[in-house]
Scaffold this active site. Structure first.
Site, mmCIF file in Angstrom:
data_model
loop_
_atom_site.group_PDB
_atom_site.id
_atom_site.type_symbol
_atom_site.label_atom_id
_atom_site.label_comp_id
_atom_site.label_asym_id
_atom_site.label_seq_id
_atom_site.Cartn_x
_atom_site.Cartn_y
_atom_site.Cartn_z
ATOM 1 N N GLU A 124 26.036 -46.470 7.935
ATOM 2 C CA GLU A 124 25.363 -45.984 9.142
ATOM 3 C C GLU A 124 26.242 -44.960 9.884
ATOM 4 O O GLU A 124 26.479 -45.041 11.085
ATOM 5 C CB GLU A 124 24.976 -47.126 10.089
ATOM 6 C CG GLU A 124 23.839 -46.805 11.038
ATOM 7 C CD GLU A 124 23.571 -47.933 12.029
ATOM 8 O OE1 GLU A 124 24.384 -48.165 12.927
ATOM 9 O OE2 GLU A 124 22.529 -48.600 11.884
ATOM 10 N N HIS A 217 21.224 -55.310 26.374
ATOM 11 C CA HIS A 217 22.622 -55.733 26.493
ATOM 12 C C HIS A 217 23.630 -54.616 26.676
ATOM 13 O O HIS A 217 24.830 -54.849 26.742
ATOM 14 C CB HIS A 217 23.032 -56.524 25.245
ATOM 15 C CG HIS A 217 23.060 -55.675 24.008
ATOM 16 N ND1 HIS A 217 24.110 -54.854 23.702
ATOM 17 C CD2 HIS A 217 22.149 -55.487 23.022
ATOM 18 C CE1 HIS A 217 23.862 -54.216 22.577
ATOM 19 N NE2 HIS A 217 22.666 -54.577 22.149
ATOM 20 N N ARG A 219 26.396 -52.009 27.547
ATOM 21 C CA ARG A 219 27.421 -52.014 28.591
ATOM 22 C C ARG A 219 27.197 -50.918 29.632
ATOM 23 O O ARG A 219 27.476 -51.127 30.810
ATOM 24 C CB ARG A 219 28.814 -51.841 27.960
ATOM 25 C CG ARG A 219 29.345 -53.122 27.350
ATOM 26 C CD ARG A 219 30.655 -52.926 26.629
ATOM 27 N NE ARG A 219 31.041 -54.177 25.989
ATOM 28 C CZ ARG A 219 31.938 -55.030 26.494
ATOM 29 N NH1 ARG A 219 32.571 -54.757 27.606
ATOM 30 N NH2 ARG A 219 32.210 -56.146 25.867
HETATM 31 C C1 UD1 Z 1 28.756 -55.663 21.086
HETATM 32 C C2 UD1 Z 1 28.976 -54.211 20.649
HETATM 33 C C3 UD1 Z 1 27.678 -53.433 20.747
HETATM 34 C C4 UD1 Z 1 26.568 -54.134 19.978
HETATM 35 C C5 UD1 Z 1 26.436 -55.554 20.484
HETATM 36 C C6 UD1 Z 1 25.408 -56.277 19.657
HETATM 37 C C7 UD1 Z 1 31.149 -53.198 21.152
HETATM 38 C C8 UD1 Z 1 31.957 -52.462 22.120
HETATM 39 N N1 UD1 Z 1 29.933 -53.561 21.550
HETATM 40 O O1 UD1 Z 1 28.459 -55.654 22.471
HETATM 41 O O2 UD1 Z 1 27.868 -52.147 20.190
HETATM 42 O O3 UD1 Z 1 25.364 -53.439 20.173
HETATM 43 O O4 UD1 Z 1 27.697 -56.232 20.344
HETATM 44 O O5 UD1 Z 1 24.917 -57.396 20.318
HETATM 45 O O6 UD1 Z 1 31.575 -53.452 20.053
HETATM 46 N N2 UD1 Z 1 29.100 -63.500 23.711
HETATM 47 C C9 UD1 Z 1 29.063 -64.855 23.414
HETATM 48 N N3 UD1 Z 1 28.693 -65.252 22.166
HETATM 49 C C10 UD1 Z 1 28.315 -64.375 21.211
HETATM 50 C C11 UD1 Z 1 28.313 -63.002 21.524
HETATM 51 C C12 UD1 Z 1 28.727 -62.583 22.760
HETATM 52 O O7 UD1 Z 1 29.381 -65.695 24.251
HETATM 53 O O8 UD1 Z 1 27.962 -64.798 20.093
HETATM 54 C C13 UD1 Z 1 29.547 -63.065 25.042
HETATM 55 C C14 UD1 Z 1 31.079 -63.321 25.223
HETATM 56 O O9 UD1 Z 1 31.320 -63.667 26.560
HETATM 57 C C15 UD1 Z 1 31.658 -61.942 24.881
HETATM 58 C C16 UD1 Z 1 30.616 -61.033 25.513
HETATM 59 O O10 UD1 Z 1 29.367 -61.653 25.188
HETATM 60 O O11 UD1 Z 1 32.946 -61.752 25.424
HETATM 61 C C17 UD1 Z 1 30.644 -59.609 25.056
HETATM 62 O O12 UD1 Z 1 30.709 -59.484 23.652
HETATM 63 P P1 UD1 Z 1 31.225 -58.092 22.988
HETATM 64 O O13 UD1 Z 1 31.103 -58.182 21.504
HETATM 65 O O14 UD1 Z 1 32.550 -57.723 23.543
HETATM 66 O O15 UD1 Z 1 30.242 -57.002 23.504
HETATM 67 P P2 UD1 Z 1 28.689 -56.890 23.441
HETATM 68 O O16 UD1 Z 1 28.300 -56.434 24.786
HETATM 69 O O17 UD1 Z 1 28.098 -58.109 22.857
HETATM 70 N N1 UDP Z 2 17.898 -59.897 16.935
HETATM 71 C C1 UDP Z 2 17.888 -61.243 16.550
HETATM 72 N N2 UDP Z 2 17.699 -62.192 17.518
HETATM 73 C C2 UDP Z 2 17.549 -61.879 18.827
HETATM 74 C C3 UDP Z 2 17.584 -60.513 19.212
HETATM 75 C C4 UDP Z 2 17.772 -59.544 18.241
HETATM 76 O O1 UDP Z 2 18.022 -61.552 15.368
HETATM 77 O O2 UDP Z 2 17.378 -62.794 19.649
HETATM 78 C C5 UDP Z 2 18.141 -58.871 15.895
HETATM 79 C C6 UDP Z 2 17.243 -57.641 15.908
HETATM 80 O O3 UDP Z 2 16.118 -57.807 15.069
HETATM 81 C C7 UDP Z 2 18.172 -56.550 15.390
HETATM 82 C C8 UDP Z 2 19.529 -56.985 15.873
HETATM 83 O O4 UDP Z 2 19.433 -58.375 16.145
HETATM 84 O O5 UDP Z 2 18.214 -56.510 13.958
HETATM 85 C C9 UDP Z 2 19.913 -56.213 17.101
HETATM 86 O O6 UDP Z 2 21.048 -56.740 17.650
HETATM 87 P P1 UDP Z 2 21.589 -56.310 19.082
HETATM 88 O O7 UDP Z 2 20.459 -55.943 19.963
HETATM 89 O O8 UDP Z 2 22.502 -57.395 19.489
HETATM 90 O O9 UDP Z 2 22.494 -55.041 18.745
HETATM 91 P P2 UDP Z 2 22.195 -53.467 18.602
HETATM 92 O O10 UDP Z 2 21.113 -53.266 17.627
HETATM 93 O O11 UDP Z 2 21.855 -52.951 19.956
HETATM 94 O O12 UDP Z 2 23.510 -52.902 18.162
#
Ligand code: UD1
Ligand code: UDP
Length: 379
Positions: A124, A217, A219
């Site tokens: 990607e 979600h 940031r």
């Molecule tokens: C991250 C990625 C973003 C992606 C997203 C998918 C970066 C900078 N950001 O963002 O590109 O689109 O993941 O969802 O890499 N948390 C939990 N459990 C989990 C996941 C997250 O508790 O399974 C909470 C924790 O408090 C964690 C916070 O979410 O510290 C943020 O997680 P982080 O991976 O740093 O950033 P995302 O905003 O999730």
């Molecule tokens: N998705 C999932 N469960 C959920 C929400 C999203 O399996 O409750 C899937 C969705 O189909 C997609 C991926 O997770 O394939 C998207 O993840 P996220 O939105 O966390 O990240 P992003 O695509 O923005 O990087």
């Protein structure tokens, strides 16, 4: 005749979308065991969200670094990851590393491989907004991976053009389609045969003819923009008595707490825990349209004929907007409400968006990636 050892390919992933989009590549590598041996390295940048995906695709990391901390900072996670991935690659010594997308795991994974002189494949590659503030910090992450990669697997021709414009050599760029479509088609097939339950949702909600599926979600939207998006959702529910809004909340506390404060308590807004991919794909098939800032969903929704309101100012996936499947609403409350109202009330407009086509892949991207690794090892 001497037999060659399979090449050992380390796949580094940390978050939900990386795991979904890497799962088909892992499967395709496993199907070619005479040529390749996949080594699964999880940073666990996400813990629960990652584990949900690993369960669905029956994947077990060979190495799980378990690095997530609550409300982690970008610098904090990056520093833990560079140390742990550096040590891990130094001792594992794979022949190549694959990273996916634009997360901190992907960027730091590529950097750690570069420091170990291990060739990198970027799944990607080449998506761009050319705005480093949106998506933040992902635009910078994705851009910085490109010059470190021996193989740039560009999902779309536009991504290839972006890479060429940045002087990435043509020979390193391969247009493959997006592996998320591979994952979606496999999962949608299972869901069709065995529709999964949706935890936390009563069956009658699923029969709702006007169900809107929501995720969010990013940031760069934390604070006021995200509050505006939530207020728009509430207004949609309040002004349309025939609508149900289903919103599986991301676990990031900056998202979850705000959404609960603004949206909880409305009888037709259903705030759920994050869903496993199977149940989520069922909702994707059953909903009328989506309101989301997700990258992956902008790609998946058109493949199932679902319009998308993208709550972002800009997108690195312009194809769906250009085709007419998606509209960029940003976090503008009025615009979100008026676009949603139109999709709810104007059937002709709805059908036009729903039938705009699916530009992001044909379900064979992972096979192409593995073929390229096989045929073009020394580009
Ligand atoms: C991250 C990625 C973003 C992606 C997203 C998918 C970066 C900078 N950001 O963002 O590109 O689109 O993941 O969802 O890499 N948390 C939990 N459990 C989990 C996941 C997250 O508790 O399974 C909470 C924790 O408090 C964690 C916070 O979410 O510290 C943020 O997680 P982080 O991976 O740093 O950033 P995302 O905003 O999730
Ligand atoms: N998705 C999932 N469960 C959920 C929400 C999203 O399996 O409750 C899937 C969705 O189909 C997609 C991926 O997770 O394939 C998207 O993840 P996220 O939105 O966390 O990240 P992003 O695509 O923005 O990087």
């Amino acid at each position: 005749m001497t037999q060659k050892n399979p090449k050992r390919i380390a796949l580094i992933f940390g978050t939900r979308p990386e795991a979904i989009k890497m799962a088909p590549v892992i499967k395709a590598l496993k199907n070619r065991s005479q040529d390749f041996e996949p080594i699964l390295i999880a940073t666990a940048q996400h813990r629960q969200l990652l584990d949900q995906v690993l369960d669905v695709f029956e994947l077990t990391p060979d190495i799980d670094l378990d690095l997530m901390q609550d409300n982690q900072s970008l610098a904090g996670f990056s520093s833990r990851a560079i140390q742990a991935l550096g040590d891990c690659l130094h001792s594992t010594k794979p022949d190549a590393v694959l990273v996916q997308g634009d997360t901190t795991t992907a960027f730091i994974g590529a950097l750690a491989a570069f420091y170990e002189h291990i060739p990198v494949g970027h799944v990607e590659a080449g998506l761009r907004t050319y705005n480093f503030e949106a998506p933040w910090p992902e635009e910078m992450n994705r851009r910085l991976i490109a010059p470190m990669a021996r193989w740039c697997f560009a999902p779309m021709p536009s991504a290839r053009q972006n890479l060429l414009a940045e002087h990435i050599p043509d020979a390193r760029i391969f247009v493959t389609g997006n592996t998320v479509i591979d994952a979606l088609l496999i999962t949608a097939g299972h869901v069709e045969k065995h529709p999964p339950q949706i935890p936390g949702l009563k069956d009658d909600v699923l029969q709702h003819p006007k169900m809107i599926l929501v995720t969010g979600h990013r940031r760069e939207s934390f604070g006021e923009p995200f509050e505006n998006i939530c207020k728009a959702l509430r207004e949609i529910a309040e002004t349309h008595s025939d609508v149900a809004i289903i919103y599986p909340l991301h676990l990031n506390p900056n998202v979850k707490d705000v959404a609960q404060t603004i949206l909880a308590g409305h009888p037709r807004i259903h705030l759920l825990e994050p869903l496993a991919y199977g149940p989520f794909v069922r909702l994707l098939k059953d909903c009328r349209f989506l309101i989301t800032d997700s990258g992956g969903l902008q790609e998946e929704a058109p493949a199932l004929g679902k319009p998308v309101l993208v709550t972002r100012e800009t997108t690195e996936r312009p194809e769906a907007v250009e085709a007419g499947n998606s509209i960029l609403t940003g976090s503008d409350r009025e615009k979100i409400v008026s676009c949603a109202s139109r999709l709810l009330e104007d059937e002709a407009e709805y059908q036009k968006m729903a039938q705009a086509g699916s530009p992001f892949g044909d379900g064979k991207a992972a096979e192409r990636i593995v073929d390229i690794l096989h045929l073009k090892w020394d580009v």
